[in-house]
Design a protein around this motif. Structure first.
Motif, short mmCIF file in Angstrom:
data_model
loop_
_atom_site.label_atom_id
_atom_site.label_comp_id
_atom_site.label_asym_id
_atom_site.label_seq_id
_atom_site.Cartn_x
_atom_site.Cartn_y
_atom_site.Cartn_z
N LEU A 1 0.89 -1.10 0.08
CA LEU A 1 0.18 0.03 0.04
C LEU A 1 0.79 1.25 -0.14
CD1 LEU A 1 -2.69 1.42 -0.12
CD2 LEU A 1 -2.83 1.28 2.61
N PHE A 2 1.85 1.27 0.71
CA PHE A 2 2.75 2.26 0.68
C PHE A 2 3.40 2.69 -0.75
CE2 PHE A 2 6.83 4.63 1.36
CZ PHE A 2 6.79 5.09 2.47
N CYS A 3 3.40 1.96 -1.53
CA CYS A 3 4.05 1.96 -2.76
C CYS A 3 2.84 2.46 -3.97
CB CYS A 3 4.83 0.79 -3.32
SG CYS A 3 6.33 0.44 -2.43
N THR A 4 1.74 2.35 -3.46
CA THR A 4 0.45 2.80 -4.20
C THR A 4 0.66 4.44 -4.35
OG1 THR A 4 -1.12 2.78 -2.64
CG2 THR A 4 -0.70 0.71 -3.77
N SER A 5 -0.22 4.69 -5.32
CA SER A 5 -0.45 6.37 -5.36
C SER A 5 -1.46 6.61 -4.26
CB SER A 5 -0.80 6.78 -6.69
OG SER A 5 -2.03 5.93 -7.09
N HIS B 1 2.83 -6.67 -11.21
CA HIS B 1 4.23 -7.35 -11.34
C HIS B 1 5.24 -6.19 -11.25
CE1 HIS B 1 2.68 -11.26 -10.65
NE2 HIS B 1 1.94 -11.22 -11.68
N VAL B 2 4.93 -5.05 -11.33
CA VAL B 2 6.02 -3.79 -11.65
C VAL B 2 7.23 -3.98 -10.57
CG1 VAL B 2 6.29 -1.21 -11.38
CG2 VAL B 2 4.15 -2.37 -12.44
N VAL B 3 6.82 -4.32 -9.42
CA VAL B 3 7.98 -4.43 -8.38
C VAL B 3 7.69 -5.73 -7.79
CG1 VAL B 3 8.78 -3.66 -6.26
CG2 VAL B 3 7.92 -2.19 -7.92
N ASP B 4 8.61 -6.65 -7.63
CA ASP B 4 8.65 -7.98 -6.83
C ASP B 4 8.83 -7.90 -5.21
OD1 ASP B 4 8.12 -9.53 -9.11
OD2 ASP B 4 10.14 -9.59 -9.63
N ASP B 5 9.58 -6.81 -4.81
CA ASP B 5 9.91 -6.61 -3.53
C ASP B 5 9.75 -5.04 -3.28
OD1 ASP B 5 10.54 -6.91 -0.97
OD2 ASP B 5 12.77 -7.47 -1.51
N PHE B 6 8.84 -4.88 -2.18
CA PHE B 6 8.46 -3.45 -1.89
C PHE B 6 9.14 -2.90 -0.79
CE2 PHE B 6 5.05 -5.62 -4.01
CZ PHE B 6 4.35 -4.47 -4.94
N TYR B 7 9.94 -3.66 -0.17
CA TYR B 7 10.53 -3.46 1.19
C TYR B 7 11.73 -2.48 0.96
CZ TYR B 7 8.05 -6.55 4.02
OH TYR B 7 7.00 -7.19 4.49
N PRO B 8 12.66 -2.56 -0.16
CA PRO B 8 13.72 -1.70 -0.48
C PRO B 8 13.05 -0.31 -0.77
CG PRO B 8 13.97 -3.67 -1.63
CD PRO B 8 12.69 -3.66 -1.00
N LEU B 9 11.88 -0.14 -1.63
CA LEU B 9 11.15 1.15 -1.94
C LEU B 9 10.69 1.67 -0.66
CD1 LEU B 9 9.21 0.10 -5.13
CD2 LEU B 9 11.31 1.29 -5.05
N VAL B 10 10.18 1.07 0.13
CA VAL B 10 9.66 1.53 1.52
C VAL B 10 10.97 2.07 2.37
CG1 VAL B 10 8.73 1.18 3.83
CG2 VAL B 10 7.62 0.33 1.50
N GLY B 11 12.10 1.38 2.23
CA GLY B 11 13.35 1.78 3.04
C GLY B 11 14.02 2.79 2.29
#
Length: 99
Positions: free
Chosen positions: A28-32, A55-65
């Protein structure tokens, strides 16, 4: 198709309910979606499902980090909202251990 994809992706992954909540919160953090929009539960579930299905991103944790490191004040506000929104939107889901 909203709740099914989120359940399928995270039901086997989650080692605890909190881990599932954290994973869906990161998505959800990575959504608009924005807290100012005051999205309802269905909108939150749809946004999470659509991002997972894309499937734009497989791992969301690095983006959140990355956001957490670059914008700690923004991160804290947004992730707190994401956890609350996901808790409400996916309240009926149960996350079973992968073992």
């Amino acid at each position: 198709m909203t709740t099914e994809t989120a359940t399928a992706v995270y039901a086997g992954l989650a080692e605890s309910e909190d881990h599932g909540l954290g994973a869906l919160s990161a998505v959800l953090f990575c959504t608009s979606l924005r807290v100012q929009d005051e999205p309802d539960d269905e909108t939150v579930r749809t946004a999470v499902d659509e991002l997972l299905a894309s499937h734009v991103v497989d791992d969301f944790y690095p983006l959140v980090g990355q956001v957490a490191g670059d914008y700690p004040d923004l991160y804290l506000t947004r992730i707190t909202w994401c956890r609350r929104a996901v808790s409400a939107a996916f309240a009926a889901l149960t996350f079973s251990p992968a073992w």
